[in-house]
Write an enzyme that holds these catalytic residues in place. Structure first.
Site, mmCIF file in Angstrom:
data_model
loop_
_atom_site.group_PDB
_atom_site.id
_atom_site.type_symbol
_atom_site.label_atom_id
_atom_site.label_comp_id
_atom_site.label_asym_id
_atom_site.label_seq_id
_atom_site.Cartn_x
_atom_site.Cartn_y
_atom_site.Cartn_z
ATOM 1 N N TRP A 1 80.224 42.156 48.369
ATOM 2 C CA TRP A 1 80.384 42.999 49.570
ATOM 3 C C TRP A 1 79.312 44.077 49.664
ATOM 4 O O TRP A 1 79.282 44.836 50.617
ATOM 5 C CB TRP A 1 81.780 43.640 49.583
ATOM 6 C CG TRP A 1 82.172 44.172 48.261
ATOM 7 C CD1 TRP A 1 81.938 45.430 47.780
ATOM 8 C CD2 TRP A 1 82.858 43.462 47.226
ATOM 9 N NE1 TRP A 1 82.427 45.551 46.521
ATOM 10 C CE2 TRP A 1 83.004 44.362 46.146
ATOM 11 C CE3 TRP A 1 83.369 42.167 47.100
ATOM 12 C CZ2 TRP A 1 83.629 44.002 44.964
ATOM 13 C CZ3 TRP A 1 83.990 41.824 45.924
ATOM 14 C CH2 TRP A 1 84.118 42.727 44.873
ATOM 15 N N ARG A 2 78.455 44.130 48.659
ATOM 16 C CA ARG A 2 77.342 45.086 48.759
ATOM 17 C C ARG A 2 76.139 44.450 49.431
ATOM 18 O O ARG A 2 75.110 45.078 49.594
ATOM 19 C CB ARG A 2 76.949 45.566 47.363
ATOM 20 C CG ARG A 2 78.054 46.377 46.744
ATOM 21 C CD ARG A 2 77.568 47.114 45.532
ATOM 22 N NE ARG A 2 78.603 48.016 45.087
ATOM 23 C CZ ARG A 2 78.910 48.243 43.825
ATOM 24 N NH1 ARG A 2 78.235 47.630 42.873
ATOM 25 N NH2 ARG A 2 79.871 49.078 43.519
ATOM 26 N N GLU B 1 87.274 46.462 50.719
ATOM 27 C CA GLU B 1 87.854 47.748 50.355
ATOM 28 C C GLU B 1 89.379 47.682 50.280
ATOM 29 O O GLU B 1 89.986 48.321 49.429
ATOM 30 C CB GLU B 1 87.404 48.843 51.335
ATOM 31 C CG GLU B 1 85.922 49.195 51.230
ATOM 32 C CD GLU B 1 85.491 49.682 49.834
ATOM 33 O OE1 GLU B 1 86.349 50.155 49.074
ATOM 34 O OE2 GLU B 1 84.293 49.574 49.511
ATOM 35 N N GLN C 1 93.886 48.313 45.169
ATOM 36 C CA GLN C 1 94.827 48.308 44.046
ATOM 37 C C GLN C 1 94.528 47.173 43.090
ATOM 38 O O GLN C 1 95.393 46.750 42.344
ATOM 39 C CB GLN C 1 96.262 48.157 44.560
ATOM 40 C CG GLN C 1 97.050 49.454 44.581
ATOM 41 C CD GLN C 1 97.122 50.040 45.964
ATOM 42 O OE1 GLN C 1 96.716 49.416 46.930
ATOM 43 N NE2 GLN C 1 97.628 51.237 46.064
ATOM 44 N N LEU D 1 98.045 39.052 44.797
ATOM 45 C CA LEU D 1 97.324 40.327 44.850
ATOM 46 C C LEU D 1 98.282 41.522 44.848
ATOM 47 O O LEU D 1 97.892 42.625 44.504
ATOM 48 C CB LEU D 1 96.444 40.419 46.104
ATOM 49 C CG LEU D 1 95.031 39.850 46.017
ATOM 50 C CD1 LEU D 1 94.336 39.968 47.359
ATOM 51 C CD2 LEU D 1 94.210 40.578 44.965
ATOM 52 N N GLY D 2 99.536 41.272 45.251
ATOM 53 C CA GLY D 2 100.497 42.376 45.286
ATOM 54 C C GLY D 2 100.263 43.325 46.451
ATOM 55 O O GLY D 2 99.328 43.132 47.231
ATOM 56 N N TYR E 1 89.669 57.300 52.837
ATOM 57 C CA TYR E 1 88.693 56.653 51.959
ATOM 58 C C TYR E 1 88.120 55.385 52.616
ATOM 59 O O TYR E 1 86.897 55.226 52.729
ATOM 60 C CB TYR E 1 89.314 56.301 50.585
ATOM 61 C CG TYR E 1 88.424 55.327 49.868
ATOM 62 C CD1 TYR E 1 87.229 55.764 49.296
ATOM 63 C CD2 TYR E 1 88.691 53.959 49.858
ATOM 64 C CE1 TYR E 1 86.345 54.877 48.711
ATOM 65 C CE2 TYR E 1 87.818 53.057 49.276
ATOM 66 C CZ TYR E 1 86.637 53.532 48.708
ATOM 67 O OH TYR E 1 85.761 52.643 48.154
ATOM 68 N N ASP F 1 87.226 57.796 46.396
ATOM 69 C CA ASP F 1 88.314 57.020 45.786
ATOM 70 C C ASP F 1 88.572 57.587 44.387
ATOM 71 O O ASP F 1 87.998 58.602 44.002
ATOM 72 C CB ASP F 1 87.984 55.513 45.774
ATOM 73 C CG ASP F 1 86.966 55.141 44.704
ATOM 74 O OD1 ASP F 1 86.299 56.055 44.175
ATOM 75 O OD2 ASP F 1 86.848 53.941 44.397
ATOM 76 N N CYS G 1 74.536 59.261 29.735
ATOM 77 C CA CYS G 1 74.796 59.683 31.118
ATOM 78 C C CYS G 1 73.646 60.548 31.641
ATOM 79 O O CYS G 1 73.238 61.510 30.985
ATOM 80 C CB CYS G 1 76.102 60.465 31.173
ATOM 81 S SG CYS G 1 76.423 61.144 32.812
ATOM 82 N N CYS H 1 76.930 68.402 33.116
ATOM 83 C CA CYS H 1 78.356 68.046 33.255
ATOM 84 C C CYS H 1 79.254 69.057 32.554
ATOM 85 O O CYS H 1 79.122 69.320 31.358
ATOM 86 C CB CYS H 1 78.596 66.643 32.681
ATOM 87 S SG CYS H 1 80.324 66.147 32.788
#
Ligand code: ADE
Length: 359
Positions: A28-29, A41, A46, A84-85, A124, A142, A206, A212
């Site tokens: 989907w990107r 999305e 979930q 998928l619930g 979102y 998100d 990171c 951070c």
């Protein structure tokens, strides 16, 4: 608010270069089609990427455009969603696809503000679609993004409280890139998903370990602050699978409850586990059925955990002789094996039917 001296431009540059090196090439990107982005999305809300990806592909194969989804039968949509619930996601998508076709001629609204008015689209998802498909400079926040922001900036407000949400939203608004909001949002999500992970992040690699807050104060495990979910409700389900020949009796769940729109069996819900046939003495239909047929218990308790409920489920199998025509209660009807296979069912029911080698 970003702290004094914090350089948003530098932050965005670093984030983007991290993303360009490290991101996963998820399907989907590779699109700006709002329909495909919306679908991804909703699935990913979930569901983990590995579990959701085959569903994304299967769904697009059956319904390549919003028009195809709008024309579909809800039952078929739910059947594709099986496993998928959180089935209200599928019902809402179907509803909204029809609205987009009927009211907007099949064109998605192009701003987060308008998108968020559609059923099933929260802030979102609306921001994700608006930025990925239409390049709007809105931040999509998100769970991954809450984690990243709370750790880097040391935000200790509860991310589920209204004040907390406002504080995160204000910060995100300052951070979002106006040049390339789509990549900014994908990068924040991806950074939370694969670098700033919930447990034991590897902060040594990171790119933000010099700024951070959580790293400086060793608070990775304490951030983000998230209030505990409400108590999980225990429910006791006793299912009676009525079989006649190769047919089984099922009914559609129509109440405002879990699994609306899916098919299950004759159900007796009880306040505590019921284990012997005498426990069901009060149920006229069951008494009649058990006198007409043979009743067997599947000797196992199934535990099915949902987000706010834990189901303790027992199954009983009633085989009715072919020559008998029992009155079936509660909208139950007999379905052939092929129909049972095709109907949308809770995954628990599908599992049990496979375990007993019916399906
Ligand atoms: N989770 C939610 N949205 C996502 C996206 N666009 N990419 C990866 N994981 C996600």
């Amino acid at each position: 608010m970003v702290p004094d001296h914090f350089q948003v431009i530098d932050f965005n540059k670093k984030l983007k270069s991290w993303y360009l090196k490290n991101h996963r090439p998820l399907l989907w990107r590779q699109t700006t089609d709002p329909y495909k982005i919306w679908l991804s999305e909703i699935i990913l809300q979930q569901t983990r990427v590995a579990h959701g990806t085959p569903y994304y592909e299967k769904f697009l194969h059956h319904y390549p455009t919003v028009f195809d989804l709008a024309n579909a039968d809800e039952r078929d949509v739910l059947r594709l969603w099986q496993g998928l619930g959180y089935y209200s996601r599928a019902r809402n998508m179907h509803f909204t696809a029809r609205q987009i076709v009927n009211e907007y001629g099949g064109r998605f609204p192009e701003t987060a503000a308008k998108l968020s008015k559609l059923k099933g689209l929260g802030n979102y998802t609306a921001a994700a679609i608006a930025s990925f498909a239409f390049g709007e400079a809105v931040a999509a926040i998100d769970g991954n993004v809450y984690r990243v922001m709370s750790r880097i900036f040391g935000i200790q407000s509860d991310m589920l409280s209204n004040e907390g949400k406002k504080e995160f939203a204000a910060l995100a608004k300052e951070l979002v890139s106006h040049e390339d909001p789509a990549t900014y949002n994908q990068a924040m999500i991806e950074f939370g998903a694969i670098q700033c992970v919930p447990v034991s992040p590897d902060c040594s690699v990171c790119p933000f370990n010099d700024i951070c807050y959580a790293y400086a104060f060793k608070m990775q495990n304490q951030l983000p602050v998230k209030s505990k979910k409400g108590a999980v409700k225990k429910r006791f389900f006793n299912y009676f699978i009525i079989q006649k020949g190769e047919k089984l009796a099922l009914r559609e769940r129509t109440a405002k409850d879990i699994w609306k729109g899916l098919y299950d069996f004759f159900l007796v819900e009880s306040a505590k586990p019921l284990v012997s046939p005498e426990d069901f003495a009060g149920y006229k239909t069951l008494n009649e059925l058990s006198q007409t047929g043979i009743i067997r218990e599947i000797p196992k308790e199934y535990i099915h955990v949902l987000s706010h409920q834990k189901l303790h489920v027992h199954f009983w199998w009633i085989t009715v002789p072919l020559e008998k025509s029992p009155d079936l209660p509660e909208n139950l009807a007999f379905y052939s094996k092929e129909e049972v296979e095709e109907l949308p069912k809770p995954i628990l029911i599908d599992t049990v039917l496979k375990e007993v080698h019916y399906l």
